[in-house]
Write a protein that holds these residues in place. Sequence first.
Motif, mmCIF file in Angstrom:
data_model
loop_
_atom_site.group_PDB
_atom_site.id
_atom_site.type_symbol
_atom_site.label_atom_id
_atom_site.label_comp_id
_atom_site.label_asym_id
_atom_site.label_seq_id
_atom_site.Cartn_x
_atom_site.Cartn_y
_atom_site.Cartn_z
ATOM 1 N N LEU A 4 0.707 -1.166 -0.158
ATOM 2 C CA LEU A 4 0.036 0.011 0.098
ATOM 3 C C LEU A 4 1.189 1.355 0.267
ATOM 4 N N GLN A 5 0.585 2.129 -0.922
ATOM 5 C CA GLN A 5 1.289 3.406 -0.499
ATOM 6 C C GLN A 5 0.310 4.948 0.322
ATOM 7 N N PHE A 6 0.927 5.513 0.359
ATOM 8 C CA PHE A 6 -0.203 6.455 1.040
ATOM 9 C C PHE A 6 1.001 8.317 0.321
ATOM 10 N N ASN A 7 0.462 9.180 0.728
ATOM 11 C CA ASN A 7 0.798 10.552 0.088
ATOM 12 C C ASN A 7 0.985 10.917 1.785
ATOM 13 N N ILE A 8 1.771 12.437 1.835
ATOM 14 C CA ILE A 8 1.273 13.003 2.980
ATOM 15 C C ILE A 8 1.907 14.590 2.585
ATOM 16 N N THR A 9 1.039 14.795 3.334
ATOM 17 C CA THR A 9 1.468 16.228 2.657
ATOM 18 C C THR A 9 1.667 17.023 4.301
ATOM 19 N N GLY A 10 2.762 17.820 4.277
ATOM 20 C CA GLY A 10 3.527 17.969 5.267
ATOM 21 C C GLY A 10 2.626 19.595 5.881
ATOM 22 N N GLY A 11 2.199 19.819 6.700
ATOM 23 C CA GLY A 11 1.022 20.620 6.840
ATOM 24 C C GLY A 11 -0.421 20.599 7.980
ATOM 25 N N ASP A 12 -0.783 19.563 7.281
ATOM 26 C CA ASP A 12 -1.952 18.975 6.908
ATOM 27 C C ASP A 12 -2.509 18.013 7.944
ATOM 28 N N PHE A 13 -2.797 18.590 9.232
ATOM 29 C CA PHE A 13 -3.039 18.400 10.309
ATOM 30 C C PHE A 13 -4.703 17.513 10.085
ATOM 31 N N ASN A 14 -5.215 17.846 9.214
ATOM 32 C CA ASN A 14 -6.806 16.899 9.030
ATOM 33 C C ASN A 14 -6.467 16.080 8.549
ATOM 34 N N GLN A 15 -5.593 15.432 7.623
ATOM 35 C CA GLN A 15 -5.468 14.199 6.798
ATOM 36 C C GLN A 15 -4.225 13.591 7.918
ATOM 37 N N ALA A 16 -3.809 14.107 8.400
ATOM 38 C CA ALA A 16 -3.347 13.225 9.191
ATOM 39 C C ALA A 16 -3.186 12.525 9.829
ATOM 40 N N MET A 60 4.403 6.893 1.978
ATOM 41 C CA MET A 60 4.754 5.741 2.684
ATOM 42 C C MET A 60 4.065 4.788 2.262
ATOM 43 N N ILE A 61 5.438 3.841 2.151
ATOM 44 C CA ILE A 61 5.125 2.276 1.686
ATOM 45 C C ILE A 61 4.932 1.046 2.457
ATOM 46 N N VAL A 62 3.867 0.895 2.448
ATOM 47 C CA VAL A 62 3.682 -0.563 3.266
ATOM 48 C C VAL A 62 4.411 -1.740 3.025
ATOM 49 N N VAL A 63 4.749 -2.730 3.423
ATOM 50 C CA VAL A 63 5.145 -4.269 2.503
ATOM 51 C C VAL A 63 4.516 -4.638 4.012
ATOM 52 N N PHE A 64 2.979 -5.903 2.878
ATOM 53 C CA PHE A 64 2.778 -7.204 3.815
ATOM 54 C C PHE A 64 3.660 -8.081 3.742
ATOM 55 N N GLU A 65 4.797 -8.615 4.459
ATOM 56 C CA GLU A 65 4.677 -10.598 4.108
ATOM 57 C C GLU A 65 3.460 -10.878 5.560
ATOM 58 N N PRO A 66 4.152 -13.030 4.860
ATOM 59 C CA PRO A 66 3.928 -12.880 5.819
ATOM 60 C C PRO A 66 3.708 -13.109 7.337
ATOM 61 N N ASP A 67 5.340 -13.049 7.700
ATOM 62 C CA ASP A 67 5.378 -12.721 9.171
ATOM 63 C C ASP A 67 5.655 -11.643 9.437
ATOM 64 N N ASN A 68 5.375 -10.493 8.537
ATOM 65 C CA ASN A 68 5.817 -8.786 8.972
ATOM 66 C C ASN A 68 5.645 -7.923 7.880
ATOM 67 N N ILE A 69 5.392 -6.565 8.704
ATOM 68 C CA ILE A 69 5.253 -5.489 7.800
ATOM 69 C C ILE A 69 6.199 -4.823 7.917
ATOM 70 N N GLN A 70 6.809 -3.967 6.859
ATOM 71 C CA GLN A 70 7.618 -3.167 6.268
ATOM 72 C C GLN A 70 7.398 -2.302 6.269
ATOM 73 N N ILE A 71 7.558 -0.564 7.245
ATOM 74 C CA ILE A 71 7.207 0.221 6.429
ATOM 75 C C ILE A 71 8.253 1.124 6.088
ATOM 76 N N THR A 72 8.407 1.901 4.943
ATOM 77 C CA THR A 72 9.184 3.168 4.556
ATOM 78 C C THR A 72 8.552 3.982 4.476
ATOM 79 N N VAL A 73 9.015 4.768 5.067
ATOM 80 C CA VAL A 73 8.584 6.923 4.913
ATOM 81 C C VAL A 73 9.460 7.325 4.331
ATOM 82 N N THR A 74 9.249 8.416 3.580
ATOM 83 C CA THR A 74 10.730 9.193 3.164
ATOM 84 C C THR A 74 9.524 11.027 2.930
ATOM 85 N N ASP A 75 9.992 11.240 3.533
ATOM 86 C CA ASP A 75 10.224 13.068 3.020
ATOM 87 C C ASP A 75 11.111 13.892 2.460
#
Length: 138
Positions: A4-16, A60-75
């Motif tokens: 799953l991928q999500f875009n995050i906008t700086g300063g946008d506390f409504n979307q946080a 934010m990039i989220v990778v669901f593996e069978p026994d773990n979850i890996q998350i990468t957040v790049t800004d």
Amino acid sequence: MQELQFNITGGDFNQAGKASSKIKKKLKQLGIETATIKRIVVATYEAELNVVAHASSGKMIVVFEPDNIQITVTDCGQGIENIEQAMEAGFSTASKKVREMGFGAGMGLPNIKKNTDKLEIESKVGEGTTLSFRINYE
Ligand SMILES: Nc1ncnc2c1ncn2[C@@H]1O[C@H](COP(=O)(O)OP(=O)(O)OP(=O)(O)O)[C@@H](O)[C@H]1O
Ligand SMILES: [Mg+2]
């Protein structure tokens, strides 16, 4: 493997918090244990909030593996000058505006550390930050 991928906008506390609530929903569908979901949601929420509070934009990039979850957040943003110091409980450079909204206790990164199995942070001042972490399922 699912992603799953999500875009995050700086300063946008409504979307946080949107990304972390979608991740929570997905984990419930996958039948992951509640205690594990809680750890993941704390870590993803704090990572998401840090982009909103301290950066211009991120992903934010989220990778669901069978026994773990890996998350990468790049800004893209100001970056972190001293990562060791940023990891200390109570350290915060949050603006007055951010503090007035109830954030800026300096507890986000320590909470991410506490709730994840592997955490890596890379940052360049004036360019941005990449946070990657993994949480193993019980
Ligand atoms: N993505 C980021 N970009 C730039 N600086 C960051 C980023 N994430 C964290 N920091 C820096 O590290 C500090 C500590 O982060 P941490 O999440 O622990 O606390 P906080 O965001 O200030 O407050 P809280 O998370 O408790 O609301 C921040 O105040 C900021 O200086
Ligand atoms: Mg924070």
